[in-house]
Motif scaffolding. Sequence first.
Motif, PDB file in Angstrom:
ATOM      1  N   ALA A  69       0.829  -1.209   0.000  1.00 50.08           N
ATOM      2  CA  ALA A  69       0.000   0.000   0.000  1.00 50.08           C
ATOM      3  C   ALA A  69       0.859   1.253   0.000  1.00 50.08           C
ATOM      4  O   ALA A  69       0.602   2.203  -0.742  1.00 50.08           O
ATOM      5  CB  ALA A  69      -0.926  -0.014   1.220  1.00 50.08           C
ATOM      6  N   TYR A  70       1.917   1.273   0.821  1.00 49.04           N
ATOM      7  CA  TYR A  70       2.768   2.453   0.911  1.00 49.04           C
ATOM      8  C   TYR A  70       3.518   2.708  -0.391  1.00 49.04           C
ATOM      9  O   TYR A  70       3.826   3.856  -0.732  1.00 49.04           O
ATOM     10  CB  TYR A  70       3.776   2.282   2.050  1.00 49.04           C
ATOM     11  N   GLU A  71       3.822   1.629  -1.127  1.00 49.16           N
ATOM     12  CA  GLU A  71       4.508   1.774  -2.406  1.00 49.16           C
ATOM     13  C   GLU A  71       3.551   2.133  -3.542  1.00 49.16           C
ATOM     14  O   GLU A  71       3.962   2.304  -4.679  1.00 49.16           O
ATOM     15  CB  GLU A  71       5.267   0.481  -2.762  1.00 49.16           C
ATOM     16  N   GLY A  72       2.267   2.239  -3.224  1.00 45.72           N
ATOM     17  CA  GLY A  72       1.286   2.617  -4.229  1.00 45.72           C
ATOM     18  C   GLY A  72       0.906   1.507  -5.189  1.00 45.72           C
ATOM     19  O   GLY A  72       0.378   1.768  -6.274  1.00 45.72           O
ATOM     20  N   ALA A 141       1.964  11.259   7.237  1.00 48.47           N
ATOM     21  CA  ALA A 141       3.003  12.267   7.442  1.00 48.47           C
ATOM     22  C   ALA A 141       3.397  12.351   8.910  1.00 48.47           C
ATOM     23  O   ALA A 141       4.571  12.513   9.246  1.00 48.47           O
ATOM     24  CB  ALA A 141       2.518  13.630   6.946  1.00 48.47           C
ATOM     25  N   GLU A 142       2.411  12.215   9.805  1.00 48.13           N
ATOM     26  CA  GLU A 142       2.707  12.255  11.233  1.00 48.13           C
ATOM     27  C   GLU A 142       3.531  11.044  11.651  1.00 48.13           C
ATOM     28  O   GLU A 142       4.465  11.163  12.465  1.00 48.13           O
ATOM     29  CB  GLU A 142       1.411  12.323  12.041  1.00 48.13           C
ATOM     30  N   LEU A 143       3.215   9.875  11.114  1.00 45.08           N
ATOM     31  CA  LEU A 143       4.019   8.685  11.417  1.00 45.08           C
ATOM     32  C   LEU A 143       5.466   8.883  10.980  1.00 45.08           C
ATOM     33  O   LEU A 143       6.405   8.473  11.673  1.00 45.08           O
ATOM     34  CB  LEU A 143       3.432   7.453  10.718  1.00 45.08           C
ATOM     35  N   ARG A 144       5.644   9.524   9.843  1.00 52.01           N
ATOM     36  CA  ARG A 144       7.000   9.751   9.342  1.00 52.01           C
ATOM     37  C   ARG A 144       7.723  10.825  10.150  1.00 52.01           C
ATOM     38  O   ARG A 144       8.937  10.742  10.341  1.00 52.01           O
ATOM     39  CB  ARG A 144       6.964  10.106   7.863  1.00 52.01           C
ATOM     40  N   ALA A 167       8.416   0.498   9.656  1.00 54.21           N
ATOM     41  CA  ALA A 167       7.408  -0.370   9.053  1.00 54.21           C
ATOM     42  C   ALA A 167       6.025   0.262   9.145  1.00 54.21           C
ATOM     43  O   ALA A 167       5.240   0.227   8.191  1.00 54.21           O
ATOM     44  CB  ALA A 167       7.422  -1.736   9.743  1.00 54.21           C
ATOM     45  N   GLU A 168       5.723   0.875  10.285  1.00 57.53           N
ATOM     46  CA  GLU A 168       4.421   1.531  10.460  1.00 57.53           C
ATOM     47  C   GLU A 168       4.280   2.717   9.514  1.00 57.53           C
ATOM     48  O   GLU A 168       3.192   3.009   9.024  1.00 57.53           O
ATOM     49  CB  GLU A 168       4.270   2.000  11.907  1.00 57.53           C
ATOM     50  N   ALA A 169       5.405   3.414   9.272  1.00 58.85           N
ATOM     51  CA  ALA A 169       5.369   4.607   8.417  1.00 58.85           C
ATOM     52  C   ALA A 169       5.562   4.282   6.940  1.00 58.85           C
ATOM     53  O   ALA A 169       5.488   5.174   6.099  1.00 58.85           O
ATOM     54  CB  ALA A 169       6.444   5.600   8.864  1.00 58.85           C
ATOM     55  N   GLY A 170       5.845   3.014   6.621  1.00 58.12           N
ATOM     56  CA  GLY A 170       6.051   2.642   5.230  1.00 58.12           C
ATOM     57  C   GLY A 170       7.330   3.196   4.652  1.00 58.12           C
ATOM     58  O   GLY A 170       7.377   3.630   3.499  1.00 58.12           O
ATOM     59  N   TRP A 171       8.396   3.162   5.441  1.00 58.66           N
ATOM     60  CA  TRP A 171       9.684   3.729   5.022  1.00 58.66           C
ATOM     61  C   TRP A 171      10.733   2.638   5.057  1.00 58.66           C
ATOM     62  O   TRP A 171      10.903   1.965   6.074  1.00 58.66           O
ATOM     63  CB  TRP A 171      10.077   4.867   5.957  1.00 58.66           C
ATOM     64  N   SER A 172      11.434   2.435   3.949  1.00 61.31           N
ATOM     65  CA  SER A 172      12.500   1.436   3.880  1.00 61.31           C
ATOM     66  C   SER A 172      13.746   1.985   4.563  1.00 61.31           C
ATOM     67  O   SER A 172      14.248   3.047   4.179  1.00 61.31           O
ATOM     68  CB  SER A 172      12.812   1.090   2.422  1.00 61.31           C
ATOM     69  N   ASP A 196      10.610   9.092  -0.625  1.00 63.95           N
ATOM     70  CA  ASP A 196      11.428   8.360   0.341  1.00 63.95           C
ATOM     71  C   ASP A 196      12.121   9.280   1.348  1.00 63.95           C
ATOM     72  O   ASP A 196      12.888   8.822   2.187  1.00 63.95           O
ATOM     73  CB  ASP A 196      12.471   7.492  -0.370  1.00 63.95           C
ATOM     74  N   LEU A 197      11.839  10.595   1.293  1.00 64.19           N
ATOM     75  CA  LEU A 197      12.407  11.534   2.267  1.00 64.19           C
ATOM     76  C   LEU A 197      11.568  11.557   3.534  1.00 64.19           C
ATOM     77  O   LEU A 197      10.352  11.384   3.490  1.00 64.19           O
ATOM     78  CB  LEU A 197      12.450  12.950   1.700  1.00 64.19           C
ATOM     79  N   LEU A 198      12.216  11.820   4.660  1.00 71.55           N
ATOM     80  CA  LEU A 198      11.511  12.149   5.899  1.00 71.55           C
ATOM     81  C   LEU A 198      11.633  13.655   6.093  1.00 71.55           C
ATOM     82  O   LEU A 198      12.705  14.227   5.863  1.00 71.55           O
ATOM     83  CB  LEU A 198      12.126  11.411   7.086  1.00 71.55           C
ATOM     84  N   ALA A 199      10.556  14.294   6.511  1.00 72.64           N
ATOM     85  CA  ALA A 199      10.555  15.755   6.578  1.00 72.64           C
ATOM     86  C   ALA A 199       9.937  16.256   7.867  1.00 72.64           C
ATOM     87  O   ALA A 199       8.915  15.735   8.322  1.00 72.64           O
ATOM     88  CB  ALA A 199       9.790  16.335   5.380  1.00 72.64           C
ATOM     89  N   GLU A 200      10.569  17.267   8.448  1.00 71.16           N
ATOM     90  CA  GLU A 200      10.006  18.043   9.550  1.00 71.16           C
ATOM     91  C   GLU A 200      10.074  19.496   9.118  1.00 71.16           C
ATOM     92  O   GLU A 200      11.150  20.108   9.125  1.00 71.16           O
ATOM     93  CB  GLU A 200      10.808  17.815  10.833  1.00 71.16           C
ATOM     94  N   LEU A 201       8.927  20.030   8.706  1.00 77.40           N
ATOM     95  CA  LEU A 201       8.915  21.359   8.102  1.00 77.40           C
ATOM     96  C   LEU A 201       8.304  22.418   9.002  1.00 77.40           C
ATOM     97  O   LEU A 201       8.206  23.576   8.618  1.00 77.40           O
ATOM     98  CB  LEU A 201       8.155  21.302   6.772  1.00 77.40           C
TER      99      LEU A 201
END
Length: 376
Positions: A69-72, A141-144, A167-172, A196-201
């Motif tokens: 699902a996370y990979e679309g 986005a919050e999980l990431r 795994a919960e955030a769908g990030w390798s 595949d980026l993690l962001a805190e904006l």
Amino acid sequence: MKEVRRTIPEYAQGAGADGAAGRAEAAERPRLRLSVEQALRTFVDQISGSTDSRERRDELCRALGRAEAYEGRSLDALQAAYRTGVQVAWRRVAEVGRRQGLSPTVMSQLADALFAYIDELASLSVQGYMEARSFSADERAELRRRLLRLILERPKASRTAIARAAAEAGWSVPAEVTAVALPAQARVLRAALDDDLLAELGGGEPHLLVPGPVDAARRAALLAALPERRGAAGVTVPLPEAADSLRWARRTLDLVDAGVLDDEGLTPAEDHLLELWLLADGALLDQVARQRLAVLSRMSETQRLRLTETLGAWLETQGNAVETARRLQVHPQTVRYRLRQINEAFGDQLAEADSRFALEAVLRAGRLRRRSPSLQ
């Protein structure tokens, strides 16, 4: 696993793919292999009457569904992988049954158990898939963001905790990362950021975490997402050292803001490690400068400036008076006169390697600091 990769294109891409997609596929293979091994182990436990490994198997199967699902992607490839897996497993079970002389009744029971088991695995993956699809974009986005905070946490979070949150955030989870510091209130085109980026904006120190290095393609993509085209990239480091990369990126951005470093759009810390080191602790640098340059304290400011400029150039040219004069754009005789004054003032310090090194470091740092009043 070989049969799955051979027959299903989605699971064969990692071998030759480039860029972020290739890295994601490569990171996915160990997780798929682990899930297959756990599923087989649990099946053996199940037919022997044990249920000890079911919980671990259930979570791995749900995680496979979430990853799709996370990979679309749809579940078609994963369902096909299950079908291929059960076909390969049954061929091997049937071969063992023939060698062991198992009765048709026993073989029939094994077949029923195996196919029912695969249906159970597929159902668990569907659950994980639907769970992931039910997340809104804001929830994901919050999980990431939570994952990013966990990665940057000090003391360091455990690998297990990071893997679970990823795994919960769908990030390798990558082996290496590069942090990117952005100016406060930076404008960012979120839709243009790589997935595949993690962001805190939010907050006063927005930042990104990039899997792997910031190569030319990644740099172009980042600048395209930053209308103001300003930021700083830290050094590429192993994932557990991500906080250091971010610290260096922020310091690089501070030095750009102060005018010490040129603004390169996305200024790389890796190109300015010496400057970062020399200016890492201003108060400590002041103490070293007072200690090493104390012999000049009784001179006028003009005299001190002339002698420190001459000494710095002389040290950098390894004692070549002619080259020192060329750098300073003065007559060689002027340099020799100043060098006599320097020798009188510093004496044995110039003969000791450690002292020469300390003097050169202090003088280089002083030149950098003079570029910005805020660092004086």
